[in-house]
Design an enzyme around this catalytic site. Structure first.
Site, PDB file in Angstrom:
ATOM      1  N   ASP A 261     -48.901  19.851  22.743  1.00  0.00           N
ATOM      2  CA  ASP A 261     -47.779  18.945  22.510  1.00  0.00           C
ATOM      3  C   ASP A 261     -46.464  19.714  22.531  1.00  0.00           C
ATOM      4  OD1 ASP A 261     -46.662  16.342  21.828  1.00  0.00           O
ATOM      5  OD2 ASP A 261     -46.220  17.205  19.861  1.00  0.00           O
ATOM      6  N   HIS A 298     -43.897  16.906  22.952  1.00  0.00           N
ATOM      7  CA  HIS A 298     -43.470  17.138  21.568  1.00  0.00           C
ATOM      8  C   HIS A 298     -43.317  15.815  20.811  1.00  0.00           C
ATOM      9  CE1 HIS A 298     -41.352  20.401  19.017  1.00  0.00           C
ATOM     10  NE2 HIS A 298     -41.877  19.479  18.225  1.00  0.00           N
TER      11      HIS A 298
END
Length: 339
Positions: A261, A298
């Site tokens: 991520d 993210h």
């Protein structure tokens, strides 16, 4: 007082504005910008005493000097991590720097498990196939997690939440941290040296902050120790993983899957639409070519609960600054007030 926020995402803005309205009403002015703070955009902060930064803003010494010249006195980071801020430069300039030291740990822990399961069970590939009415199972063989070993690197609030979920799966629990967490010990976790954790785990998940001692914590040596069919998940900070070493490992055919991520060079890429551009970051582009690698932008923290808490804590940090009250979220406090 004028307050400016950088890197405000579309879904974040109403939550940030609602928290601001609740805290200050019409007593202050909030300006939300979608663009990120860097050397080119720093002049837009002129005349604003308070700057609300995001995790992918660049606050190096040059940017901080520009902010200071423009009248900024408080940098309030809307995130827990602050590796993007030059704290020494901020201190020299007399700036106050605060962050959000806590928000829902479940947002990140649950997303880390979403990555782990998606990689292990080939869910993204399966979804792409079925959208094209291809219902074959070839290449989608996964593994039960029950009874297997999970290595949790970092057992703070997020790591502990991740561990509770692993315990629910019925997994053997290994942990590594500078201090043992009683909550994790109560779940049956065994704390072991980092090398043993990487060597014995079927799934390794990273939950430590990015500081000099953890930069490239997952390097070629650690990757070589991992089982050839292990899964690696990073939902913490991109710099924890040596991308070049990871690419070498993947090219050799090792690791069953990787869920990322975060990425160590994500600034200037993540949170932006690059679909009409040539991807000039060759390492990121190469990562995307591996069918067993899943990269997200993210978003682990990105739940209504967590973003709402981040907005609320940011407003409380502003209130504490304006009132001159002590605040545990403050990272840099000038020796004397300039206000």
């Amino acid at each position: 007082m004028k307050i400016i926020a950088y890197g405000v995402l579309t879904d974040e803005r109403p939550l940030l504005e609602a928290a601001f309205e609740q805290a200050f009403g019409d007593r202050h002015e909030l300006r939300c910008l979608h663009l990120f703070l860097n050397r080119d955009t720093a002049p837009t902060a002129a005349g604003h005493e308070i700057v609300l930064s995001s995790v992918n803003d660049t606050l190096d010494a040059e940017v901080l000097r520009a902010l200071s010249r423009g009248g900024a006195e408080l940098i309030a980071q809307r995130a827990t991590g602050y590796n993007n801020i030059d704290l020494d430069a901020a201190r020299e300039l007399g700036l106050t720097v605060a962050r959000v030291s806590y928000y829902s740990p479940y947002s990140v822990a649950e997303f880390a498990w979403a990555l782990a399961l998606a990689v292990d069970r080939r869910i993204v590939r399966a979804a792409h196939r079925t959208r094209e009415f291809d219902f074959r199972l070839d290449g989608l063989l996964g593994r039960d997690l029950h009874g297997r070993t999970v290595g949790v690197v970092g057992t703070g609030k997020i790591g502990t939440a991740f561990t509770r979920i692993a315990h629910g799966f019925g997994m053997r629990l290994l942990g590594w941290d500078i201090a043992e967490n009683p909550e994790c010990l109560a779940l049956g976790m065994e704390y072991v040296p980092r090398e043993r954790l990487f060597a014995e785990s079927d799934l390794v998940s990273l939950h430590v902050p990015l500081v000099p001692d953890t930069h490239h914590l997952v390097d070629a040596r650690m990757l070589d120790l991992m089982k050839p069919d292990a899964v690696l998940v990073n939902s913490s900070r991109g710099g924890l993983v040596d991308t070049d070493a990871l690419l070498t490992t993947l090219r050799s055919g090792r690791l069953a899957g990787v869920g990322l991520d975060v990425y160590e060079e994500e600034a200037g890429v993540f949170f932006l639409d690059k679909s009409l551009e040539v991807m000039t970051d060759e390492r990121l582009a190469r990562l995307m070519t591996f069918p067993n690698v899943l990269v997200t932008s993210h978003q682990a923290y990105f739940t209504r609960d967590a973003v709402g808490q981040i907005a609320g804590t940011t407003m409380r940090n502003i209130e504490s600054y304006l009132a001159g009250r002590p605040n545990d979220d403050v990272l840099v406090r000038p020796d004397s007030s300039r206000r």
